[in-house]
Design a protein around this motif. Structure first.
Motif, short mmCIF file in Angstrom:
data_model
loop_
_atom_site.label_atom_id
_atom_site.label_comp_id
_atom_site.label_asym_id
_atom_site.label_seq_id
_atom_site.Cartn_x
_atom_site.Cartn_y
_atom_site.Cartn_z
N UNK A 180 90.08 1.47 97.80
CA UNK A 180 89.90 1.14 99.22
C UNK A 180 91.29 0.78 99.91
N UNK A 181 92.18 0.17 99.14
CA UNK A 181 93.10 -0.50 99.62
C UNK A 181 94.54 0.56 99.65
N UNK A 182 94.17 1.69 98.85
CA UNK A 182 95.23 2.84 98.77
C UNK A 182 94.80 4.33 99.44
N UNK A 183 93.46 4.34 99.84
CA UNK A 183 92.91 5.60 100.20
C UNK A 183 93.32 5.76 101.59
N UNK A 184 93.88 7.22 102.03
CA UNK A 184 94.43 7.63 103.32
C UNK A 184 93.08 8.02 103.99
N UNK A 185 91.82 8.21 103.11
CA UNK A 185 90.76 8.78 103.78
C UNK A 185 89.54 8.19 102.98
N UNK A 186 88.43 8.06 103.54
CA UNK A 186 87.13 7.66 102.73
C UNK A 186 86.14 8.37 103.33
N UNK A 187 85.51 9.23 102.56
CA UNK A 187 84.51 10.06 102.98
C UNK A 187 83.12 9.49 102.35
N UNK A 188 82.35 9.00 103.12
CA UNK A 188 80.96 8.60 103.03
C UNK A 188 79.81 9.17 103.16
N UNK A 189 79.02 9.74 102.21
CA UNK A 189 77.73 10.45 102.28
C UNK A 189 76.52 9.66 102.51
N UNK A 190 76.12 9.32 103.75
CA UNK A 190 75.33 8.59 103.94
C UNK A 190 73.69 9.41 104.31
N UNK A 191 73.49 10.17 103.49
CA UNK A 191 72.25 10.86 103.58
C UNK A 191 71.01 10.11 103.67
N UNK A 192 69.84 10.81 104.17
CA UNK A 192 68.77 9.91 104.14
C UNK A 192 68.18 9.75 102.87
N UNK A 193 67.45 8.55 102.54
CA UNK A 193 67.29 8.37 100.90
C UNK A 193 66.33 9.54 100.31
N UNK A 194 65.34 9.93 101.03
CA UNK A 194 64.67 11.15 100.66
C UNK A 194 65.31 12.37 100.15
N UNK A 195 66.57 12.61 100.92
CA UNK A 195 67.22 13.71 100.60
C UNK A 195 68.07 13.56 99.44
N UNK A 196 68.81 12.43 99.33
CA UNK A 196 69.54 12.01 98.08
C UNK A 196 68.74 11.86 96.95
N UNK A 197 67.43 11.26 97.04
CA UNK A 197 66.75 10.90 95.76
C UNK A 197 66.31 12.27 95.51
N UNK A 198 65.83 13.34 96.19
CA UNK A 198 65.32 14.71 95.76
C UNK A 198 66.35 15.20 94.92
N UNK A 199 67.72 15.08 95.75
CA UNK A 199 68.96 15.80 94.73
C UNK A 199 69.12 15.34 93.55
N UNK A 200 68.85 14.07 93.51
CA UNK A 200 69.31 13.12 92.08
C UNK A 200 68.19 13.58 91.14
N UNK A 201 66.75 13.58 91.63
CA UNK A 201 65.66 14.07 90.51
C UNK A 201 65.94 15.22 90.18
N UNK A 202 66.39 16.35 91.08
CA UNK A 202 66.50 17.66 90.56
C UNK A 202 67.55 17.97 89.64
N UNK A 203 68.66 17.18 90.12
CA UNK A 203 69.83 17.17 89.02
C UNK A 203 69.48 16.55 87.66
N UNK A 204 68.79 15.46 87.59
CA UNK A 204 68.31 14.73 86.41
C UNK A 204 67.37 15.80 85.69
N UNK A 205 66.51 16.28 86.16
CA UNK A 205 65.68 17.21 85.53
C UNK A 205 66.29 18.41 85.10
N UNK A 206 67.15 19.16 85.49
CA UNK A 206 68.17 20.15 85.57
C UNK A 206 68.95 19.57 84.03
N UNK A 207 69.53 18.31 84.00
CA UNK A 207 70.38 18.02 83.08
C UNK A 207 69.41 17.87 81.89
#
Length: 175
Positions: A79-106
């Motif tokens: 944070x002290x050195x970045x010249x850009x921070x990109x935050x992915x502030x997606x809805x809980x349902x979307x990010x959880x579905x993505x995580x679950x799908x990725x986990x099942x694939x893995x």
């Protein structure tokens, strides 16, 4: 305006941080340092926080980098050195579905994640499960991202609340 050369990508588990980091590294020609490779040794042995911090400090002293996460023991460093921070502030349902799908694939493919590690049913069903982390960390992470975005004293923060908004920004970046 010059493109950023030190980028921190931040978001909840499953939001797409690593995917975005890989894409930006390719487009901008910046070195990407996958955070999980810095935090976990083979056999899911966690690197001591002091060592994690030292590794992150070494990367952040460089003039060009992308990190796909920041954690409690050293979040202040990028944070002290970045010249850009990109935050992915997606809805809980979307990010959880993505995580679950990725986990099942893995689980089904035995995909190597970092330093030879794989997800297993034991890890997914454990108290330290990435799925559980998502559920418990979502609110605090969202508040953190929004606070960074509202803080004019920190680095510039792009806060994306939907994948379509990120896609629009990436299209502009390509121009």
């Amino acid at each position: 305006m010059n493109p950023p050369s030190r980028i921190l990508i931040y978001g909840i588990h499953g939001s797409g941080k690593s995917t975005l980091a890989e894409l930006l590294a390719e487009r901008l020609g910046l070195p990407w340092h996958p955070v999980d490779d810095l935090l976990w040794e083979p056999g899911w042995v966690e690197v001591p926080v002091a060592v994690q911090r030292g590794r992150i400090e070494a990367i952040c002293r460089r003039e060009r980098w992308i990190l796909d996460g920041a954690y409690h023991g050293w979040r202040d460093v990028p944070l002290s050195r970045a010249d850009l921070v990109i935050c992915l502030d997606y809805p809980r349902g979307l990010s959880f579905r993505r995580l679950l799908r990725r986990t099942m694939r893995r689980l089904s493919t035995r995909e190597v994640i970092c330093n030879g590690n794989h997800e297993s049913w034991g890890s997914v069903l454990s108290w330290d499960s990435v799925l559980r982390w998502h559920l418990t960390d979502y609110g605090p992470e969202r508040r953190r991202m929004r606070a960074w975005h509202a803080d004019p004293s920190g680095p510039p923060v792009l806060l994306f609340d939907a994948p379509a908004a990120l896609d629009r920004w990436l299209a502009e970046l390509s121009r």
